[in-house]
Design a protein around this motif. Structure first.
Motif, short mmCIF file in Angstrom:
data_model
loop_
_atom_site.label_atom_id
_atom_site.label_comp_id
_atom_site.label_asym_id
_atom_site.label_seq_id
_atom_site.Cartn_x
_atom_site.Cartn_y
_atom_site.Cartn_z
N VAL A 1 -8.45 17.38 -53.77
CA VAL A 1 -9.33 16.31 -53.28
C VAL A 1 -8.49 15.12 -52.83
N TYR A 2 -7.52 14.73 -53.64
CA TYR A 2 -6.65 13.60 -53.28
C TYR A 2 -5.94 13.87 -51.96
N GLU A 3 -5.34 15.04 -51.84
CA GLU A 3 -4.56 15.36 -50.65
C GLU A 3 -5.43 15.35 -49.39
N ALA A 4 -6.64 15.89 -49.49
CA ALA A 4 -7.53 15.94 -48.32
C ALA A 4 -7.92 14.55 -47.86
N ILE A 5 -8.35 13.70 -48.80
CA ILE A 5 -8.81 12.35 -48.45
C ILE A 5 -7.65 11.51 -47.94
N ASN A 6 -6.52 11.56 -48.61
CA ASN A 6 -5.36 10.78 -48.21
C ASN A 6 -4.87 11.20 -46.82
N THR A 7 -4.83 12.50 -46.58
CA THR A 7 -4.37 13.02 -45.28
C THR A 7 -5.31 12.60 -44.16
N ALA A 8 -6.61 12.74 -44.38
CA ALA A 8 -7.59 12.43 -43.34
C ALA A 8 -7.56 10.95 -42.97
#
Length: 602
Positions: A313-320
């Motif tokens: 979840v962290y990686e997806a939100i941070n990347t987007a």
């Protein structure tokens, strides 16, 4: 003392203490029930901050006659049947405690009618005791009226805040609910005055405009991400929109407004290169994830949620968010002429319902004094003289009709035009004019050099001849000794000279030429004022402070060659667009805007 089972009335009051903290808790539960009932129009009306009167009306499917009395029993719900359903919850409410808890501490009335029923029903319950159950002629849908909260538990009422503050909590709640469901029309009325009305067109940007106004609505970046595990959609604001707290960080998990540290960290880490310390961004986006990958049954108020896989979840939100910010990051200066104004009209207010005030700037949609420097179309309002023009708009204007402030990425192939005000450098690239703040640019370059040196554990030092002698207080001396490893890591060479005096024999190579004595004392002061000194955030703040002190100042003339060298270093950085404190390094102006200003095009 004998152990005994509590009576039902006491049990309900204890449960009410967990679910019903204040009037906003009541509104939350009732509005969520209305949403679960399929309503697409919900009105919330309160008086006295909600303590004396709350009315929630919806046009949902209503409640069947046989279910009315059962609905007020504890743990009665139509939304789950077995414990297995707790792991795939798709509704906002499910615990079955809300109506019983609210009825236990108030005088409550329910009026409801289903679509296929010939008549409606009115049910009155006070302090958990049924008072009246009768047929009544009403339209389809449900209305809950809650009067005199905590009338039978006066000690609880003493813990409430002022009526204005309690009304503020409710206003913020309605805003979050409206943002979570742009397909529903929300109306909020406080003491007879309409404070918020949102459209029912399913467009999130329109709801953002209705709540937060033009400045934010015209500075939004699209967020669109889907990796199969998690899907994100909505908006994040450009870094020019910043606030002093997290109240503008809106995010919704499966249409539920939730507080979650994983999401907060992902948002703020993505914005960290662009915002000043202790400043927070505006976001409003939806997170869609399979219900069996989350747990919402964490707290009675359902305001917390756990993810099964926090890292994903962290990686997806941070990347987007990082990608959205990187794509469009240089603010454009708009020089579009200000619309013609009519004569000032005393005490004229716009006829568009204003959003609920929670310490934010008022948005008067028709006021037209434009701040051209930053191109933010920010309205300036003076209480004694509000200037208004009337474009014959009867509904809330479409935010898409307001020109967006485009951003551009500067290419390495550029031409330096010159320096203005001994501070800013003008650079031409394709059909854009870029204006670069030399101090902010130098700050950014020094900061990145220091960060890279520390990450590689290779900080070169520059000897000072002669060494600098500084005198420290007892507190400063203790701080220096406790943090000597940090100073050594940064490239300082410091040794005790005797008494309270210390020699500074070398400074980091990147900071050579600055006022080393003043710089060192400032860093020590910052370290003394903080409770933690070795964390990453603290270290970055020290680097930002040091690079600021060493950077070329404004009102300083530098040569063309020095400017060229600085710009070449700046443009090699991954993010050259914001200084370590979050201020913009580069702004742009398009040839198109200049042609319009000189009327080469119409």
């Amino acid at each position: 003392m004998f152990i005994k089972v509590l009576d039902q009335s006491t049990i309900n009051k204890i449960a009410a203490g967990e679910v019903v903290e204040r009037p906003a808790s009541v509104v939350k539960e009732l509005v969520e029930n209305a949403i679960d009932a399929g309503a697409n129009a919900i009105t919330v009306e309160i008086k006295d901050g909600g303590t004396s009167f709350i009315r929630v009306t919806d046009n949902g499917k209503g409640i069947e006659k046989d279910d009315i009395q059962v609905a007020f029993l504890r743990h009665s719900t139509s939304k789950i049947e077995t414990d297995k359903d707790l792991f795939s919850i798709s509704t906002l409410g499910f615990r079955g405690e809300a109506l019983a808890s609210i009825a236990a501490i108030s005088q409550m009335e329910l009026i409801t009618k289903t679509n296929d029923s010939l008549c409606g029903y009115r049910y009155v319950i006070e302090g958990g005791i049924e008072k009246k159950f009768e047929e009544i002629g009403v339209p389809n849908g449900t209305t809950f009226i809650v009067k005199n909260m905590f009338f039978n538990t006066p000690a609880r009422k003493k813990f409430l805040k002022s009526e204005t503050t309690e009304a503020g909590y409710i206003g913020e709640l309605i805003e979050h609910l409206a943002l979570s469901r742009p397909d529903i029309a929300f109306t909020f009325i406080n003491s007879g005055k309409t404070k918020l009305h949102t459209p029912m067109n399913g467009t999130l940007k329109d709801v953002i405009y209705a709540i937060y106004g033009k400045e934010i609505a015209t500075n939004l970046l699209n967020l669109d991400y889907d990796d199969g595990y998690i899907k994100l959609s909505g908006y994040v604001a450009k870094p020019i929109i910043e606030r002093g707290n997290r109240k503008f960080e809106n995010y919704f998990i499966n249409k539920r407004f939730i507080s979650n540290n994983t999401v907060i960290n992902a948002i703020e880490d993505a914005y960290e290169p662009y915002l000043m310390s202790h400043k927070f961004p505006f976001t409003c986006f939806m997170i869609e994830i399979a219900n069996d990958k989350i747990d919402v049954n964490v707290h009675p108020t359902k305001m917390e949620m756990r993810f099964m896989e926090n890292d994903k979840v962290y990686e997806a939100i941070n990347t987007a968010i990082s990608k959205a910010l990187e794509d469009r990051i240089i603010p454009q200066v708009s020089i579009t002429p200000t619309p013609k104004k009519e004569e000032p009209v005393k005490n004229v207010k716009p006829n568009v319902p204003q959003p609920f005030e929670t310490n934010r700037i008022k948005d008067y949609s028709y006021v037209t004094t434009v701040d051209e420097l930053i191109g933010s179309a920010k309205a300036v309002v003076k209480e004694e003289n509000i200037i208004e023009y009337k474009p014959e708009i009867k509904e809330i204007p479409e935010p898409e009709s307001v020109p967006d402030n485009d951003c551009f990425i500067i290419d390495r192939d550029y031409t330096i035009i010159g320096q203005v005000f001994d501070t800013y450098w003008m650079v031409e690239c394709e059909n854009n004019l870029f204006i670069i703040d030399q101090h902010a640019a130098h700050e950014k370059v020094l900061y990145e050099q220091l960060v890279n040196a520390i990450n590689k554990q290779k900080c070169d030092s520059q000897a000072l001849l002669p060494p600098i002698v500084i005198s420290l207080s007892l507190k400063e001396e203790d701080c220096l000794k406790n943090n000597m490893s940090i100073f050594n890591e940064l490239g300082f060479e410091i040794e005790h000279f005797g008494g309270k005096e210390y020699y500074v024999r070398a400074v980091p190579m990147q900071l050579y030429g600055c006022d080393a004595k003043q710089l060192l004392l400032e860093v020590l002061d910052n370290l003394i004022s903080e409770s933690t000194t070795n964390d990453i955030v603290s270290r970055k703040e020290k680097l930002a402070s040091m690079s600021c002190k060493a950077a070329i100042k404004g009102n300083t003339r530098i040569s063309y060659a020095e400017a060229k060298e600085l710009l070449d270093k700046l443009l090699k950085l991954e993010n050259p667009y914001n200084c370590p404190h979050g201020r913009p390094v580069i702004i742009s102006m398009t040839k198109y805007e200049m042609d319009k200003k000189f009327r080469r095009i119409l």
